[in-house]
Design a protein around this motif. Structure first.
Motif, PDB file in Angstrom:
ATOM      1  N   PRO A   1       0.802  -1.230   0.000  1.00  7.85           N
ATOM      2  CA  PRO A   1       0.000   0.000   0.000  1.00  7.85           C
ATOM      3  C   PRO A   1       0.829   1.271   0.000  1.00  7.85           C
ATOM      4  N   GLY A   2       1.958   1.260   0.716  1.00  6.35           N
ATOM      5  CA  GLY A   2       2.777   2.464   0.777  1.00  6.35           C
ATOM      6  C   GLY A   2       3.324   2.864  -0.579  1.00  6.35           C
ATOM      7  N   ALA A   3       3.616   1.881  -1.419  1.00  5.32           N
ATOM      8  CA  ALA A   3       4.131   2.138  -2.762  1.00  5.32           C
ATOM      9  C   ALA A   3       3.012   2.249  -3.791  1.00  5.32           C
ATOM     10  N   ARG A   4       1.756   2.024  -3.361  1.00  4.29           N
ATOM     11  CA  ARG A   4       0.589   2.029  -4.254  1.00  4.29           C
ATOM     12  C   ARG A   4       0.778   1.041  -5.391  1.00  4.29           C
ATOM     13  N   ARG A   5       1.283  -0.154  -5.047  1.00  6.46           N
ATOM     14  CA  ARG A   5       1.519  -1.200  -6.030  1.00  6.46           C
ATOM     15  C   ARG A   5       1.006  -2.521  -5.474  1.00  6.46           C
ATOM     16  N   ALA A   6       0.640  -3.416  -6.385  1.00  8.84           N
ATOM     17  CA  ALA A   6       0.278  -4.783  -6.034  1.00  8.84           C
ATOM     18  C   ALA A   6       0.825  -5.709  -7.110  1.00  8.84           C
ATOM     19  N   TYR A   7       1.347  -6.862  -6.688  1.00  8.86           N
ATOM     20  CA  TYR A   7       2.021  -7.765  -7.618  1.00  8.86           C
ATOM     21  C   TYR A   7       1.428  -9.165  -7.517  1.00  8.86           C
ATOM     22  N   LEU A   8       1.326  -9.806  -8.684  1.00 10.25           N
ATOM     23  CA  LEU A   8       0.851 -11.179  -8.776  1.00 10.25           C
ATOM     24  C   LEU A   8       2.002 -12.067  -9.204  1.00 10.25           C
ATOM     25  N   SER A   9       2.086 -13.235  -8.553  1.00 12.28           N
ATOM     26  CA  SER A   9       3.093 -14.217  -8.940  1.00 12.28           C
ATOM     27  C   SER A   9       2.428 -15.583  -9.021  1.00 12.28           C
ATOM     28  N   PRO A  10       2.786 -16.396 -10.019  1.00 10.50           N
ATOM     29  CA  PRO A  10       2.143 -17.705 -10.161  1.00 10.50           C
ATOM     30  C   PRO A  10       2.518 -18.644  -9.023  1.00 10.50           C
ATOM     31  N   LEU A  11       1.612 -19.549  -8.709  1.00  8.38           N
ATOM     32  CA  LEU A  11       1.854 -20.591  -7.714  1.00  8.38           C
ATOM     33  C   LEU A  11       2.300 -21.876  -8.435  1.00  8.38           C
ATOM     34  N   PRO A  12       3.067 -22.759  -7.753  1.00  2.83           N
ATOM     35  CA  PRO A  12       3.356 -22.718  -6.331  1.00  2.83           C
ATOM     36  C   PRO A  12       4.565 -21.879  -5.927  1.00  2.83           C
ATOM     37  N   ASP A  13       5.596 -21.796  -6.787  1.00  5.88           N
ATOM     38  CA  ASP A  13       6.802 -21.069  -6.405  1.00  5.88           C
ATOM     39  C   ASP A  13       6.911 -19.774  -7.185  1.00  5.88           C
ATOM     40  N   PRO A  14       6.990 -18.630  -6.498  1.00 11.27           N
ATOM     41  CA  PRO A  14       7.097 -17.344  -7.198  1.00 11.27           C
ATOM     42  C   PRO A  14       8.282 -17.336  -8.154  1.00 11.27           C
ATOM     43  N   SER A  15       7.997 -17.071  -9.429  1.00 10.01           N
ATOM     44  CA  SER A  15       9.050 -17.092 -10.434  1.00 10.01           C
ATOM     45  C   SER A  15       9.042 -15.852 -11.312  1.00 10.01           C
ATOM     46  N   ALA A  16       7.950 -15.117 -11.299  1.00 15.25           N
ATOM     47  CA  ALA A  16       7.829 -13.901 -12.106  1.00 15.25           C
ATOM     48  C   ALA A  16       6.751 -13.039 -11.478  1.00 15.25           C
ATOM     49  N   LEU A  17       6.795 -11.744 -11.780  1.00 17.78           N
ATOM     50  CA  LEU A  17       5.814 -10.819 -11.228  1.00 17.78           C
ATOM     51  C   LEU A  17       5.050 -10.134 -12.340  1.00 17.78           C
ATOM     52  N   GLU A  18       3.756  -9.982 -12.134  1.00 18.45           N
ATOM     53  CA  GLU A  18       2.928  -9.139 -12.982  1.00 18.45           C
ATOM     54  C   GLU A  18       2.297  -8.085 -12.088  1.00 18.45           C
ATOM     55  N   GLU A  19       2.320  -6.839 -12.503  1.00 21.65           N
ATOM     56  CA  GLU A  19       1.735  -5.796 -11.672  1.00 21.65           C
ATOM     57  C   GLU A  19       0.235  -5.710 -11.921  1.00 21.65           C
ATOM     58  N   ALA A  20      -0.521  -5.697 -10.831  1.00 27.28           N
ATOM     59  CA  ALA A  20      -1.969  -5.518 -10.934  1.00 27.28           C
ATOM     60  C   ALA A  20      -2.272  -4.062 -11.266  1.00 27.28           C
ATOM     61  N   ASP A  21      -3.301  -3.846 -12.063  1.00 25.78           N
ATOM     62  CA  ASP A  21      -3.704  -2.499 -12.460  1.00 25.78           C
ATOM     63  C   ASP A  21      -4.681  -1.966 -11.406  1.00 25.78           C
ATOM     64  N   LEU A  22      -4.245  -0.979 -10.634  1.00 27.71           N
ATOM     65  CA  LEU A  22      -5.061  -0.434  -9.549  1.00 27.71           C
ATOM     66  C   LEU A  22      -5.772   0.857  -9.952  1.00 27.71           C
ATOM     67  N   THR A  23      -5.901   1.083 -11.250  1.00 32.30           N
ATOM     68  CA  THR A  23      -6.566   2.296 -11.736  1.00 32.30           C
ATOM     69  C   THR A  23      -7.928   2.475 -11.085  1.00 32.30           C
ATOM     70  N   GLY A  24      -8.153   3.671 -10.543  1.00 30.34           N
ATOM     71  CA  GLY A  24      -9.442   3.995  -9.955  1.00 30.34           C
ATOM     72  C   GLY A  24      -9.627   3.561  -8.520  1.00 30.34           C
ATOM     73  N   LEU A  25      -8.667   2.825  -7.963  1.00 34.42           N
ATOM     74  CA  LEU A  25      -8.786   2.362  -6.583  1.00 34.42           C
ATOM     75  C   LEU A  25      -7.997   3.280  -5.653  1.00 34.42           C
ATOM     76  N   PRO A  26      -8.587   3.767  -4.577  1.00 30.40           N
ATOM     77  CA  PRO A  26      -7.873   4.645  -3.640  1.00 30.40           C
ATOM     78  C   PRO A  26      -6.697   3.906  -2.996  1.00 30.40           C
ATOM     79  N   PRO A  27      -5.663   4.635  -2.561  1.00 33.44           N
ATOM     80  CA  PRO A  27      -4.509   3.998  -1.915  1.00 33.44           C
ATOM     81  C   PRO A  27      -4.879   3.178  -0.685  1.00 33.44           C
ATOM     82  N   SER A  28      -5.967   3.527  -0.010  1.00 31.56           N
ATOM     83  CA  SER A  28      -6.358   2.828   1.213  1.00 31.56           C
ATOM     84  C   SER A  28      -7.149   1.548   0.958  1.00 31.56           C
ATOM     85  N   SER A  29      -7.396   1.205  -0.307  1.00 40.06           N
ATOM     86  CA  SER A  29      -8.194   0.014  -0.614  1.00 40.06           C
ATOM     87  C   SER A  29      -7.552  -1.243  -0.045  1.00 40.06           C
TER      88      SER A  29
END
Length: 327
Positions: free
Chosen positions: A123-151
């Protein structure tokens, strides 16, 4: 005579609450720069000698996936994954199967598990990341357009994908993680705007519902979005404050903060309202574990209201708990 024996058996089942045979599991408690592992059966007896304690400076959160038997740790700069099939009641090797750097500072961040992905919300960086399971191997950034920082965010499994679920000060909904205008998507306004930041959000994929907590001027409310219906109700007494949810899709749902309240399978009403709980877990074993400072309250969830069976003292003040069944 048969009726007497039947009543006796029912009474004994209500008094134990645990599985028969008892579930052998470890309770992982994370906080104060470490992760400690305790035998769940020991804690239920009031004992608290850890099986192992890991040094984990900067630990922010932890999460356990039963489907993949992985324990995930979140730090400000990285994700770590551990193969829990290597854990036992006597040894917990600290050997990560994967370590994945994060591109943003994730201090005060948290983890949410989906069906096929792990979400790290920073939340502090206003970012969210997705990584595939089971073992994190890559990151995709979630698009938080329109969502307040406190979401507050979570992942809702639906149709083979993990949707980005959210609770804001005014609405609850979900949408594709990388396509805010895509489908499937749903957003429902809250019955009244929150008076402060949303407190927590959990996704119950087994029933296709979202569960969130938010404060009003006078109370904490539970918001439930299922199908296209959004409902809300008051929980935890008369005063707003920090609160969170503990959920096991089978064993139950609990709100905790200043006191606790079992919501499912039976509503207990507010309990222990003079105690501030900072972490909680509804276990597959039918027990509720609540941490207040270094004290852990262990409750049998079968009676209503639940019955406290033990009150051990831990070697740390946890902010996250996970139950890990072992063979």
């Amino acid at each position: 005579m048969k009726r007497t024996l039947w009543l006796l058996a029912l009474l004994l089942a209500a008094c134990t609450g645990s599985q028969e045979p008892a579930l052998e599991a470890l309770l992982a408690a994370g906080g104060e720069g470490q992760v400690a592992f305790y035998r769940a059966l020991d804690l239920q007896r009031g004992l608290s000698s850890p099986v192992a304690t890991w040094s984990a400076p900067g630990l922010q959160d932890l999460a356990y996936s039963q489907a993949f038997r992985r324990l995930y740790l979140l730090f400000p700069d990285r994700l770590e994954a551990y193969d829990a099939s290597a854990f036992s009641l006597t040894a917990v090797p600290q050997t990560p199967t994967a370590t994945l750097p994060l591109p943003s500072d994730c201090t005060e961040g948290y983890l949410r598990l989906g069906q096929n992905a792990l979400l790290a919300h920073c939340p502090g960086a206003r970012r969210a990341y997705l990584s595939p399971l089971p073992d994190p191997s890559a990151l995709e950034e979630a698009d938080l357009t329109g969502l307040p920082p406190s979401s507050r965010l979570a992942l809702l499994p639906a149709g083979g994908q993990d949707l980005l679920a959210y609770l804001t000060g005014e609405a609850m909904g979900y949408r594709p993680a990388q396509a805010p205008s895509g489908t499937p998507a749903l957003e429902k306004p809250l019955d009244a705007p929150l008076s402060g930041d949303p407190l927590d959000l959990k996704a119950d994929g087994s029933r296709g519902r979202l569960l969130g907590l938010g404060p009003t001027a006078t109370e904490v409310r539970l918001y439930t979005l299922q199908n296209e219906t959004l409902q809300s109700r008051k929980v935890l007494g008369d005063f707003p404050g920090e609160a969170r949810l503990a959920l096991d899709p089978v064993a139950g749902l609990v709100a905790l903060g200043r006191g606790f309240q079992v919501l499912e399978p039976r509503d207990s009403g507010p309990q222990e309202t003079f105690t501030l709980f900072q972490a909680g877990l509804v276990g597959q074993d039918g027990y509720l574990y609540l941490a207040a400072g270094r004290s852990l309250s262990v409750y049998d969830l079968v009676p209503s209201p639940p019955q406290r069976v033990a009150f051990p003292t831990l070697g740390l003040s946890p902010k996250a708990l996970a139950l890990i069944p072992v063979e």
